[in-house]
Design an enzyme around this catalytic site. Sequence first.
Site, PDB file in Angstrom:
ATOM      1  N   SER A 175     -76.928 -33.608 -27.090  1.00  0.00           N
ATOM      2  CA  SER A 175     -77.263 -32.518 -27.990  1.00  0.00           C
ATOM      3  C   SER A 175     -76.041 -31.678 -28.300  1.00  0.00           C
ATOM      4  CB  SER A 175     -78.348 -31.672 -27.328  1.00  0.00           C
ATOM      5  OG  SER A 175     -78.144 -30.328 -27.632  1.00  0.00           O
ATOM      6  N   LYS A 176     -75.856 -31.403 -29.594  1.00  0.00           N
ATOM      7  CA  LYS A 176     -74.741 -30.536 -29.967  1.00  0.00           C
ATOM      8  C   LYS A 176     -75.263 -29.138 -30.253  1.00  0.00           C
ATOM      9  CE  LYS A 176     -72.438 -34.272 -32.273  1.00  0.00           C
ATOM     10  NZ  LYS A 176     -71.992 -34.766 -33.549  1.00  0.00           N
ATOM     11  N   ARG A 177     -76.575 -28.988 -30.087  1.00  0.00           N
ATOM     12  CA  ARG A 177     -77.130 -27.663 -30.350  1.00  0.00           C
ATOM     13  C   ARG A 177     -76.653 -26.673 -29.296  1.00  0.00           C
ATOM     14  NH1 ARG A 177     -82.714 -28.538 -29.846  1.00  0.00           N
ATOM     15  NH2 ARG A 177     -82.128 -30.663 -29.374  1.00  0.00           N
TER      16      ARG A 177
END
Length: 510
Positions: A273-275
């Site tokens: 996840s790059k969130r």
Amino acid sequence: MARAVRALRGAAGPGLERGPGAGPRVRFGPSPTGFLHLGGLRTALYNYIFAKKHRGTFILRVEDTDQNRVVPGAAEGIEDMLDWAGISPDESPRRGGSFGPYQQSLRLDLYRRASEVLLERGAAYRCFCTAQRLQLLRKEALRSQQTPRYDNRCRHLSPAEVAEKLSQGLPWVVRFRLEMGVEPFQDLVYGWSKHEVAEVEGDPVILKGDGFPTYHLANVVDDHSMGISHVLRGAEWLTSTSKHLLLYKAFGWDPPQFGHLPLLLNKDGAKLSKRQGDIFLERFAQEGYLPEALLDIITNCGSGFTEKQMGRTLEELISQFEIDRITTHSALLDLEKLPEFNRIHLTRHIENEGLRQKLIRDLQVLVEHVYGDQQVDQEVLEKEYVEQVLLLRKGHISLLKTLVSSDYSYLWVRPSVTREQLQSLSAEVDEIGKLVLGLMTRQTAALTVEELNKELKSLQKQTRETKYSTMMKLLRLALSGQQHGPSVAEMMVTLGPKEVSGRIHKALSG
Ligand code: GLU
């Protein structure tokens, strides 16, 4: 035709003159669309390790052909982070090199000439299809539940038709003619692979109307002209490789060797996840993680090494690396283990005389930053004291900044305690003080927390009427000015005999 081919070769740089035996040339080709994340770091790292293992060259090439997605400053940020991680490129936009420029947007002339070569050979053609027509094609495909693809209409334009459209000044792009009959190639990781791209795709655009190439053309032209010998990149590019090989064939160039790295996923198998920016290097750097801990964890969860223990340095990673050992299994990253990786590397840094000096400086800065407004006594900033804190707490902390957390505030803020405060706890203040001071002078080698606990218990027996818990309360107050915190023995061990004696003296005379 020959002229354009020669021109392209001329621009290819000295890489083509590499003699046999020269080391491999590998590249990391990020698109500057944001911060460098752990997935990108891993691709860069495998390239770096491969280059260093075989005395080769590691190149950073910024792939900024999609100008709409370029984020200002991102390219510089990526190179900064490679430097921070200790895997600096040998050739790059910042460092230069004989194969530059290392930024695709500065190499447009090369791609234009390359597309001319393909046009002259009939391997590419001009496409005049309008955006509306392409959109219509898409809609129709979606309506009939098919994957949208270009129908290769302009492939069939006659030279006269092309000339006519050009004379009308109609806008055009260059498309590459995808041929059937793709040859299989041997991937260094995935073995024999082949994707009959012409069966599933329309002819791809290789040069856009604005003169910018698309990824495929720029990638192939640059890998060739920069003398890249091995392409090590993420497995998501495996299916594009057949297309790239068709381009190499059309140019008449020998392709590099390809090795696709299996995906790096979360430990549950989901996409990283790059969130919330949780996998960006900047975040880890800000939180105080050591770069070696990151390099260690992202390789530990994957393959390619003869050993798998935690705590490996970059040199060890290089010596333990064998490309044949990379398997096709995805690497599952468990970031909850990162603090433990960092603890191990932090301990190693503290134990190393040279690396320790930097930690001392970093800790001094942290202390001033966190406790500066509490008028920190200059003595606690002295190198010897800070160094001793590090040596005594090594192995107990995962992050350097833990040492400036509230639990450890006693290390940096000397208490101002009055004699009356201590006396309100026990009338035997002087006796207890004397016993502890005596213990501190007797103590030649540093005691462990357990040993000190035993010593404190026996001191308590020498008092007349003070209970053990009261004596601890009293010592805690004298040493930290606080009522809660780590155990008294731990505080004494971390402060060291000199500082403990100083604080007791001060409290008794205060
Ligand atoms: N620019 C591509 C990326 O961002 C590079 C792919 C390759 O290495 O060929 O992943």
